[in-house]
Each structure stands twice: as structure tokens, then as C-alpha cells.
Design an enzyme around this catalytic site. Structure first.
Site, PDB file in Angstrom:
ATOM      1  N   ARG A  53      -3.350  -3.783   7.708  1.00  0.00           N
ATOM      2  CA  ARG A  53      -3.776  -3.700   9.098  1.00  0.00           C
ATOM      3  C   ARG A  53      -2.825  -2.764   9.839  1.00  0.00           C
ATOM      4  NH1 ARG A  53      -7.708  -5.453   7.361  1.00  0.00           N
ATOM      5  NH2 ARG A  53      -8.984  -7.216   8.019  1.00  0.00           N
ATOM      6  N   GLU A 110      -8.590   1.571  16.087  1.00  0.00           N
ATOM      7  CA  GLU A 110      -9.616   2.195  15.259  1.00  0.00           C
ATOM      8  C   GLU A 110     -10.954   2.241  15.997  1.00  0.00           C
ATOM      9  OE1 GLU A 110      -9.695   0.141  11.513  1.00  0.00           O
ATOM     10  OE2 GLU A 110      -7.575   0.495  11.135  1.00  0.00           O
ATOM     11  N   HIS A 143     -10.286   3.414   7.146  1.00  0.00           N
ATOM     12  CA  HIS A 143     -10.403   1.981   6.836  1.00  0.00           C
ATOM     13  C   HIS A 143     -11.492   1.760   5.783  1.00  0.00           C
ATOM     14  CE1 HIS A 143      -9.592  -2.256   8.641  1.00  0.00           C
ATOM     15  NE2 HIS A 143      -9.834  -2.328   7.344  1.00  0.00           N
TER      16      HIS A 143
END
Length: 342
Positions: free
Chosen positions: A237, A266, A285
Site C-alpha cells: 500500500r 491513486e 496497482h
């Protein structure tokens, strides 16, 4: 007879076919798709729901206190930072995740980032495509053998990564205050302090979940301890790393580079300095993703709901184990059900 209302709070998939396939076997469940973005959206749609399946929508204390019937919240993913665990436990709501759906994918991606940075694959590709055929532009490149990789966290994914780097003859150390040192030793990995890991590692691969304790775990102090040729890899993360401290360390040359699948905010902002740094590799991601892992994730998240609503059991992947103290459900015995999912 009233059906159980199961709300998918939000999702970014093309459809919900894997969830629908799981629930087809259980006529007592009604699947309700939603695309909630705010607390207000969640309270309006979910207040009478019996279960929630969640991706990114914020399941805050306020939302949880509004839930009148909810017995279980499952999450698409490993981390449960979108859910207020304390509030859910107080209300007797089970929270479940899917911790084993992408072990290969994330460990593969971390290894890919390591190799791409170490061999300057991304940089070399950029130069060649811009008309420059010159290996000297990738200097320096160092031999991998006998260099050290430090794993921040030693759960399922970093354990898988540790196995995958062994053929490369990398020394593996790890920081994980919750993992037994003797078990790590059996796996050929030495547990060390975070400071020692930062000082000794050539590659630092971050795998810690995001919690109040791990937010900003790698910050200014840790970057100051690292080698000048160290590379930081993050597939966990974004906020586990203090991003401003990372940017400063890169700009000052305290460390050599970074390879990041996740960032603090993000999608990444267009003015983020990381986008302009040649020594940084960025991916969107995507480490978790394969066609197989996506199917497994969604089916298991749905089955976690059925564990509770249909079978009256705690979900297989229960996160907030303190909820068991309330004794509302039976022990989980779901192996046969999960074996047939995907």
C-alpha cells in the site's frame, strides 16, 4: 420469506458474473449492485443490507452504525483499511478478506520490478525507442548474486518472494515483529530490526499491510540509513511509505531508485515528482492482477458472505477475530465449498 440483501458497495470490474455464479446456488440471497462513493451513498443503499461486499467505498464508523441488519462485510482484497474494524466488531459484524488470492501474482510482480530495475530494463527500453543504442546509459548495473533483499513484512506474499529469489542467490532478511524467528530461520530467512534491514539491504521490498502502526513506516529516518545504491520496491500500500520522504531521498541521491506499484494517492497526480524521475519505475496497482486471481478474489469474497448468511458460520477468512467472543455463529468448516469455487 424475505431474502438476504447483499450489497456490492462498489466495484471496477466489467460485471459481477463470478459473484452471481456463487449466489446462484443460494436462493435466499439477493445480490444488489451499487456504486457508492461517499458515506451518504452507503447509508442510503446499505442500511437494511444483511451483508456488504466492498472494494474502495469508505465503510466508516458512521456507516457501520447505520447498518440495521448487517452480519458480515467482505472485501475484495487482502487489506481491510476501507473498513472500520473496531466499529464492526463492536456491532458484532464479521469482517473478512481474501488473503490468499494473489500470492503468486504479487510476489511475481515484486520480482519483476526488482529485475527490471536491477538490469535497467525499463531505462534501456526507453533509450532504444528514442533512437539511442548505448549500453553506457544504463550504468551502473551490479551483479545480483550475493546481494541482499530485505522484506518489510513476512506474510504469505513475501514468503513466496523469498522462495523465488533463492535461485538468484540473493541473501534474504526480513522485518516482521509478529513472525516467529525460528520459523523464519527454517525458511532460510533471518529476521532483523527495521533499522538493520535498511542498513543492510540492496533491495527493500515492502509487503506490510496498511494500519495505523504501519502508515509511514518507511520515512526520513529509514531512508537516511539506506545504502546509496539501495532500491525500494512497494507492492503493498502506498501510505506504508512516507512519499514526501521518498521523493526527497531520491532527489538528494540518498538511495538509487524505486519501483512502485502503489502510491499514496491513486491514481497518481499528474504533478507528482515521481513521474519525472528516470530512476523510478511505476505500475498502476496491477501487482494483484491475473485473470485467475481476479476470478478467485471475487468468488471467495462472495463465498465469505454465504459462510455467514447461509451456513451460520464465521467466514473462512475472518479478520476481526474478537467478534467470536459474542458467540453468534458456528466454527468455520468451509473447505469443500471453497474447493469448488474456481
Amino acid at each position: 420469506m424475505r431474502k438476504f440483501k447483499v450489497v456490492v458497495t462498489d466495484w471496477e470490474y466489467a460485471d459481477l458474473r463470478f459473484e452471481e455464479k456463487v449466489f446462484q446456488a443460494y436462493e435466499e440471497i439477493e445480490l444488489v449492485p451499487a456504486q457508492c462513493r461517499t458515506e451518504e451513498d452507503l447509508i442510503r443503499v446499505c442500511q437494511d443490507a444483511d451483508a456488504l461486499i466492498n472494494q474502495y467505498a469508505p465503510i466508516t464508523r458512521r456507516v457501520i452504525e447505520s447498518l440495521q441488519n448487517c452480519k458480515v462485510i467482505t472485501r475484495y482484497g487482502v487489506g481491510v483499511n476501507t473498513v472500520d474494524l473496531d466499529a464492526a466488531t463492536e456491532k458484532g459484524i464479521c469482517v473478512a478478506n481474501v488473503p490468499d488470492y494473489c500470492m503468486d501474482e504479487v510476489s511475481d510482480h515484486a520480482l519483476a520490478l526488482l529485475l527490471s530495475w536491477a538490469r535497467k530494463v525499463t531505462a534501456a527500453d526507453h533509450h532504444v525507442k528514442n533512437g539511442v543504442w548505448d549500453f553506457k546509459l544504463t550504468q551502473p548495473i551490479y551483479r545480483l548474486r550475493e546481494r541482499t533483499i530485505g522484506l518489510v513484512g513476512f506474510g504469505r506474499i513475501p514468503q513466496a518472494l523469498a522462495e523465488k529469489v533463492k535461485p538468484l542467490h540473493l541473501r534474504v532478511i526480513a522485518y516482521d515483529p509478529f513472525f516467529p524467528a525460528d520459523v523464519a530461520k527454517q525458511k532460510g530467512v533471518e529476521l532483523v530490526s527495521l533499522d538493520a534491514l535498511c542498513e543492510q539491504s540492496d533491495f527493500i521490498s515492502v509487503h506490510a499491510p496498511l494500519t495505523a502502526d504501519t502508515k509511514g513506516l518507511l520515512g526520513e529516518k529509514q531512508f537516511a540509513l539506506m545504502k546509496k545504491d539501495a532500491v525500494v520496491i512497494n507492492t503493498s500500500r502506498g501510505p506504508v511509505i512516507d512519499e514526501q520522504a521518498l521523493i526527497a531521498a531520491l532527489e538528494k541521491g540518498q538511495i538509487a531508485g524505486a519501483a512502485l506499484d502503489v502510491v499514496e494517492e491513486e491514481p497518481i497526480a499528474s504533478d507528482n515528482p515521481l513521474l519525472r524521475m528516470e530512476q523510478v519505475i511505476l505500475t498502476p496497482h496491477v501487482a494483484w492482477y491475473s485473470e485467475e486471481s481476479a476470478a478467485e478474489l471475487r468468488a471467495k469474497a462472495a463465498m465469505g458472505v454465504a459462510d455467514v448468511l447461509v451456513f451460520g458460520e464465521y467466514p473462512k477468512y475472518l479478520v476481526n477475530h474478537k467478534v467470536k467472543e459474542q458467540g453468534k455463529l458456528e466454527a468455520s468448516q468451509p473447505e469443500a465449498r471453497y474447493a469448488k469455487l474456481v
